[in-house]
Write an enzyme that holds these catalytic residues in place. Sequence first.
Site, PDB file in Angstrom:
ATOM      1  N   GLN B 151       1.791 -15.893  -3.510  1.00 60.70           N
ATOM      2  CA  GLN B 151       3.025 -16.648  -3.715  1.00 60.70           C
ATOM      3  C   GLN B 151       3.163 -17.113  -5.163  1.00 60.70           C
ATOM      4  OE1 GLN B 151       4.439 -19.618  -0.755  1.00 60.70           O
ATOM      5  NE2 GLN B 151       4.400 -21.087  -2.440  1.00 60.70           N
ATOM      6  N   SER B 158       4.482 -25.036  -8.127  1.00 62.72           N
ATOM      7  CA  SER B 158       5.052 -25.860  -7.055  1.00 62.72           C
ATOM      8  C   SER B 158       6.499 -25.495  -6.724  1.00 62.72           C
ATOM      9  CB  SER B 158       5.002 -27.334  -7.453  1.00 62.72           C
ATOM     10  OG  SER B 158       3.668 -27.768  -7.566  1.00 62.72           O
ATOM     11  N   GLY B 191      -6.031 -16.018  -4.256  1.00 65.88           N
ATOM     12  CA  GLY B 191      -7.416 -15.755  -3.882  1.00 65.88           C
ATOM     13  C   GLY B 191      -7.564 -14.508  -3.036  1.00 65.88           C
ATOM     14  N   ARG B 327     -35.208 -44.419  -7.540  1.00 66.96           N
ATOM     15  CA  ARG B 327     -35.353 -44.560  -8.988  1.00 66.96           C
ATOM     16  C   ARG B 327     -35.573 -46.001  -9.396  1.00 66.96           C
ATOM     17  NH1 ARG B 327     -36.374 -41.192 -13.341  1.00 66.96           N
ATOM     18  NH2 ARG B 327     -35.462 -42.017 -15.254  1.00 66.96           N
ATOM     19  N   ARG B 354     -20.234 -49.403  -8.328  1.00 66.55           N
ATOM     20  CA  ARG B 354     -19.691 -48.047  -8.451  1.00 66.55           C
ATOM     21  C   ARG B 354     -19.896 -47.239  -7.180  1.00 66.55           C
ATOM     22  NH1 ARG B 354     -22.364 -46.029 -13.873  1.00 66.55           N
ATOM     23  NH2 ARG B 354     -23.843 -47.711 -13.539  1.00 66.55           N
ATOM     24  N   GLY B 423     -29.403 -40.196 -16.432  1.00 61.49           N
ATOM     25  CA  GLY B 423     -29.814 -38.919 -17.014  1.00 61.49           C
ATOM     26  C   GLY B 423     -29.896 -37.787 -16.002  1.00 61.49           C
ATOM     27  N   THR B 444      -4.804 -30.989  -7.792  1.00 65.59           N
ATOM     28  CA  THR B 444      -3.584 -30.294  -8.210  1.00 65.59           C
ATOM     29  C   THR B 444      -3.056 -29.297  -7.190  1.00 65.59           C
ATOM     30  OG1 THR B 444      -5.076 -29.014  -9.642  1.00 65.59           O
ATOM     31  CG2 THR B 444      -3.644 -30.591 -10.713  1.00 65.59           C
ATOM     32  N   GLU B 446      -2.070 -27.659  -3.414  1.00 64.22           N
ATOM     33  CA  GLU B 446      -1.402 -28.166  -2.205  1.00 64.22           C
ATOM     34  C   GLU B 446      -0.587 -29.423  -2.506  1.00 64.22           C
ATOM     35  OE1 GLU B 446      -3.886 -27.211   1.543  1.00 64.22           O
ATOM     36  OE2 GLU B 446      -5.347 -27.373  -0.058  1.00 64.22           O
ATOM     37  N   ASP B 448       0.671 -31.245  -6.335  1.00 68.64           N
ATOM     38  CA  ASP B 448       0.065 -32.020  -7.416  1.00 68.64           C
ATOM     39  C   ASP B 448       0.072 -33.506  -7.060  1.00 68.64           C
ATOM     40  OD1 ASP B 448      -0.564 -32.235 -10.532  1.00 68.64           O
ATOM     41  OD2 ASP B 448       0.862 -33.804  -9.976  1.00 68.64           O
TER      42      ASP B 448
END
Lengths: 686, 686
Positions: B151, B158, B191, B327, B354, B423, B444, B446, B448
Site C-alpha cells: 500500500q 498515512s 514487508g 548491581r 525511572r 554502563g 510512527t 499504524e 503516527d
Amino acid sequence: MAKKDFTDDLRPHPDADGAKKLASERSRSSIDTDELANHVFGSAYLERQQRVLTALEPEKIFSKANQANLSRPDRYKLGLARGKRMRQLMDKHGWDEADILMAEYLIDDLQPYHLHLSLFNSAMREQCSDDQRAYWTPKIESWEIIGAYAQTELGHGSNVRGLECQATWDQKTKEFVIHSPTLTASKWWNGTLGRTATHAVVVAQLMLPHGPSGKLVSYGPRPFIVQVRDKKTHQPPESIAVGDIGPKYGYAPMDNAYCLFDHHRVPHSALLSRYASVDPDTGAYTKPTNPASVYGSLTRGRSVIVMNARLVLARAVTVAIRYLAIRRQFRDRDDANPEGPECAVLDYSTVQIRVLPLLAATFALHYSGEAMRELYERTRSTNALDGDQAQLAELHSTSAGLKSLATDLAANGIETCRRAMGGHGFGGGTGLIQPNADYLSKPTVEGDNWMITQQAARYLLNRVEDVKKSPAGESRSRTDDNLRDYHARASTPPKSRQLSDETIAAAFEWRVSFFAFEAHRARYIQKKSWNSMLIDLYKLSRAYAQSMLVGNFYLAMRRSTLSCSTTTEVLGDLYRLFALNTMDAEAREFQKSGAVAAEVLDTLPEQVLHLMQKVRPHVVKLVDSFALPDFMLDSALGRYDGRVYEDLFNRAHRLNPLNRLTFNPDYRSDEIVMGAKDGADMLAKL
Amino acid sequence: MAKKDFTDDLRPHPDADGAKKLASERSRSSIDTDELANHVFGSAYLERQQRVLTALEPEKIFSKANQANLSRPDRYKLGLARGKRMRQLMDKHGWDEADILMAEYLIDDLQPYHLHLSLFNSAMREQCSDDQRAYWTPKIESWEIIGAYAQTELGHGSNVRGLECQATWDQKTKEFVIHSPTLTASKWWNGTLGRTATHAVVVAQLMLPHGPSGKLVSYGPRPFIVQVRDKKTHQPPESIAVGDIGPKYGYAPMDNAYCLFDHHRVPHSALLSRYASVDPDTGAYTKPTNPASVYGSLTRGRSVIVMNARLVLARAVTVAIRYLAIRRQFRDRDDANPEGPECAVLDYSTVQIRVLPLLAATFALHYSGEAMRELYERTRSTNALDGDQAQLAELHSTSAGLKSLATDLAANGIETCRRAMGGHGFGGGTGLIQPNADYLSKPTVEGDNWMITQQAARYLLNRVEDVKKSPAGESRSRTDDNLRDYHARASTPPKSRQLSDETIAAAFEWRVSFFAFEAHRARYIQKKSWNSMLIDLYKLSRAYAQSMLVGNFYLAMRRSTLSCSTTTEVLGDLYRLFALNTMDAEAREFQKSGAVAAEVLDTLPEQVLHLMQKVRPHVVKLVDSFALPDFMLDSALGRYDGRVYEDLFNRAHRLNPLNRLTFNPDYRSDEIVMGAKDGADMLAKL
C-alpha cells in the site's frame, strides 16, 4: 551496479521535487549563512573542515555506502583498515591533533586506534615521570606500541575506589604482581584493548604491607603500564586473558575489552610515578601530590562534551528540517480548496513543536560551550583575574549538571527528530541510525547523567549555607549574587508579568535560588536523608543547567556583532523560543517559585507558537549555516541538494547487496539462495 | 569454544553474587507469582507459552548467540531459514494461529514470511469475493504462493488517498494496467515483498473513464492481487522492478520492499471485488459497500497494540529490575559505616523514579488492553447491549489516543530502563538492543503518534458540542457522563484535597472535561485554525488516554478477586504509583483545571517516594510473574537465575567470534587478520 531498466527515467512527482523545495526555502530568508557559519564555528574550523574533507573524500576506504550491511567482525576489520589509512594520511598531510579529530568526526566511524590517540596518550602524558615520558613518548607517537586505558571493571564503574584489580609489590623480585581475584575484577569496556592494543595503562589497587604486621592493604587505585600482547605474534601471555566483549548498541568498529590478570608480573618501572611512587629499595610509598589546575582540564572536558552535543543535535536537526520542508502530507483541514497541494509536514505545529525548539537548543548549547571554553582559556593565562578563577571553581562543580542536561538534550533530540520524520525516519536513509546508537552511550559515560547531578546540587547547597551564615559576605560569582539577592527578598518574589529577554533570564535564576533554598531547608533543617532528596537534587541541578543555557544565550545575544540584521533578529527569536519553551515545560516550578506570574505562564504556549511561525521561514538557512558536509551526514533525507527520493531509491535499487541475490522461499527446500542448497550453512553461522 | 584457562575457576565477588541477591529478593515478598501470572495472562496463555517454548528450544536455528554478529544479508538468510523451520514445526505440531504468534514472539526475530501470515492473509480474507477466496485460499495456506501487502509508497504514507500507483481499466483487453507514473509512486516499506513474495495485494488508484468525455479519473484506491515473481525462477517480469530497501533501524531479517510497475497488465480477476467491482463487459463500476463492524476489528487491533506495548515494557522492566537489584554501586552517603557494603542500585530513589513507575505502567496497559478486548468480545455476541455498542463506537475513536500513549510509554520506557542500567545498559548483555530497535517503528506505524491524536480529540470536541446543544440529553457512555457532569458544575471545580483511589480516577476525568471544553471554545467560539490547535489537541488526547489507563486500572482493582492479600495490596500501590506519578508530571494541568488543590499537588513527590518504598520489596517477584522465558529475553542482565556477570563474561570470552581472530595493528602493513594480507579485501566489501 543494477542493469538499466525502466526506473532509470523516473523522477519524483513534481510536488515532491526536493531540489526545488529547498531552493524556494532558501530564497525566502535573507540570513547570511556564511556569516552565521563563521559566527558559530570560526573561519579556522571551517577551513580545517574543508581541507580534511578534501583529503578524505577520494579514499574509497571511507565510503559509507555498504557500512550498515557488514557483520560485526567486518566492522572491526574495516575500522582497523580505516585507522591505518588515517595514520598514513596524517603522515602524508602533516595533520595535527585538531586535524585528526576533524577526520574522525567526518569519517564518523570510531576506529580501533582511537583510545591510543586519546585516553591512553593523555594518561601517559599526565601520569608518567619525566624518565618514563622520555622512554614511552617516541614509541607512542610512532605507533610502535598501541595503547589502551583499562580502569573500569565488570563489577565496577563510577566508583573507582571499589576497583578489585590488585598490584601487589613484591620486595624480593622488585616487581608488581597484577592480579584479578574474581570475575568481577575483570577489566571491562576498555576501548582499543579488546583486539588492537599491545599495551595498556591498568588502574589497580596498589597493595603494600602496612604497619607492624606487614598486612597488605590498598593505598588506592594507581596506574601501571602493562604489555598485554606480544608485538610480533600479537598474542597475550598465559597470565593475561584479554578479548573483545562483543556487540553493543553502537561503536561496532571499536574493540571494547575484557581483561583479567593471573598473578601477572611487571617491573618496578611499570608504576606510572609522576604523582606517587614506591621506593624500589624499601618499598616505601610516596603519596600523590594533587595535579594542579584539575578544575581547568575537567572544565575543558565538559566544554568539549557540550560542544559535541551541539554538533550531534545540529546533525539530527539538519536532517529533519531539510526532509520535513520537502515532505508533503495531507491538506490543511481549514483549506477551502479540497484539490490544493498537500502541506509541507514542517508546517504542522505538532511537528514544529518537536523540531524547532531543538534547533534553538543547538544554539543554546553552542553559546554555553563557547562561554566555558573562553573562561577556561582566560584562566590559563598567567594574569587571570581572581573573579575568573572563582567562576572556574564554580563551573567545575556545576558543569556536571550541564553535562547531564546537554547529553540528554542531544540523545533525546536525535530520537525526537527521527520520530518527527514519520515512516522514513525508521529507514537507513536518515543517516542517523549509527550516530544515534553511538550517542546513546553519552548519557551514562563520563558520569551517569542522574548520578553526577549530585555534584552540582551539593555545590549549590554549600553556597546557600554560606549565604545564610554570612548574608553580607562577599559575592564571588553570578550564582552567589543570585543566592544573596534571593535571600534578601525571598518574601517578595518577582512574579514577573512581562517577559523581556532580561527578565526571562532572571526568572530562570530566581527559580534556581528558590529550589536551592528549599533543598537546603530539607537537608539542613528538616534533616532529610540524602537518598530521599536525590530526585529533588536532580531537578535542582537541571534547573541550574537550564539557567546556564538561557543565561549564556542571553549574554551572547547582547554582545552579538553580526552585520546581517535578519540573523540577529532570528537568533533573538531562537533565544526566546528555547527559553520560553523550556519555561513552559517546567511551568509549575516557575509558578511555585514565584518567578513568573501564573497568568503569564498560561500565555507561553501561544508565545511559543508565535515564535515558531516567526522562525519558520529561516530554518533551512539556519541549518545550512551548521555547514555539515554531505559526506559526514550520509543522509538521503538530509542532503543539501534535497534529492531525497532519488537518493532513497538509488540506495535501495542500485546499492543494496541483498538485491543481488535471488532466494528460494519454498519452505520444503533446504535452499536459501537459489541453487545453493545452503540451508545447513546458516546453522553453521550460529 | 575457548580453551581452558585460568578464568575458568573465577567467580564474581561475593558482594556481586546475583543468584544469592535474587534469592534474597524473592524471599522477602509473599506475592504468589503463580497466581499473579495466571491473573495477568490466564492459564491457557501460559500453557501455550510453555508448549511452544519446548518445541523451539532444541532447534539450533533459533539460537540467538551469534545473531548480533551477522551481516544484514545473513540476517535475511537466517530469517528465511527460520521461517521455513517454523512452518515445518507448524505442520509437525499442528499449531494454530495463536501458537504461531507465540512462536514469533519467543523467537523474537521477525521472519520474512510474517506479512504472508498476517496482513496479506487478512487482506485476502477480507477483500476477495467468494470465488476469489475459493481460488486463492488453498494456495495461501499451502504457501504455494507467498504474499505481501503493498500500500504505502515512497512519497505517500498515512494519506492513502494520495497514492500515485494507478490501475487503469483497458476495456479492449479486459485487463487492468498497473503503472507507477513517478519515482515517488514506488511502493515502499512493504514487508515480505522485497525478496520473498511471489504475489502482492497492490493498492492502486482505480482509473476508469468518466462522463461523456471518457476522461480517466480515479475511483479511489482499490486492492489488486498481482504476481510479482515467477514461482520457479523467482525473478520479476521486466515490467516490475522490486527489491529490498536496505538496512533500517530494526527488523533486519525482514525484506521491506520498493516496487514499481511499468504498464504491467493483470487480468480482470485481479481486482479484489468483495466490496467494489468493475463490470468486465461494460467497465461500469459498483461502489464499495462499507464492511460491517469496522469499529470492532479496528478496536481489536488497537487492543493488540496495547497488549504488545505491555509485553515490551514488561521485558525492559524485567531486565532492569533483576539487574539493578543485583548491581551494587557506592555507599549510602548517610551510612555511618564507611566500610559497609555498597548499595543496590535499585535502592537509589533516582533509579526507582525511572523504573518503578514503568513497572506500574505495565499493569496499567494490561488492564486497559484487557478492558478493550472484553468489550470487543461482548459486542461480537448477538445479544450485545446497546450501551456496549455505544461504548465501542466511542472506543473506536478514542483508542487512537491510547495507541499513541501506549507505544510512546513502551518505546520511551525501554530506553529509560536501559539508561537506568548505567554502563552495562549500553552492552549486548541487556538483550534489549534488537527489541528496542524493532519497537522504535511503533510510534510512527499504524498511525503516527502525533497525527492520530486528532481523531480522539475531534471525537471529544463533537461530544462537547452535543452536550452544549442538549445538556439534558441522554448519556450513552462514561465520557458523556463526565462531560455532562462537568458542564453542570464547571463553576465549582472539585479541587480535591484528599486523594482516594476513587477521587484520583475522578480527577483524571475532570481534567479531560476541562480541556475538552477549553478546546471546544477555541475552535467553535474563538474560531481558531485547526493547525494552531494541534498541540492542544495532542495534549487533550493524551489526557484522555491517561484517564483511560487510570480508570481501567481502578476498575480492575475494585473487581480484583486475588486470594493473595499481599498481591492485592501491592497492585493497589502500583495503581496509586502510576496515577500519582502521572499526575505529578502533569501537575499544572491538574491545577489549572481545578481537578486537584494546588497544595495537594505539592505533596505528590513525597507520596510517590513513599509508594516506591512500599513496592520496592516486591519488585523482583512482580517481574517474575510476567513469566518471560530466558529463551525470549536472551539477556545476561535480566536472566531469571541472576548469574549476570558469569553470563556477560561467557558471551565475551567464549562466544564472541571476533576473539577467534588475531589482528595486525601495524599501520604500515596491509594485513588486517594476522598472516592474511587482506587489506585490499576490505576495500572490495565497500
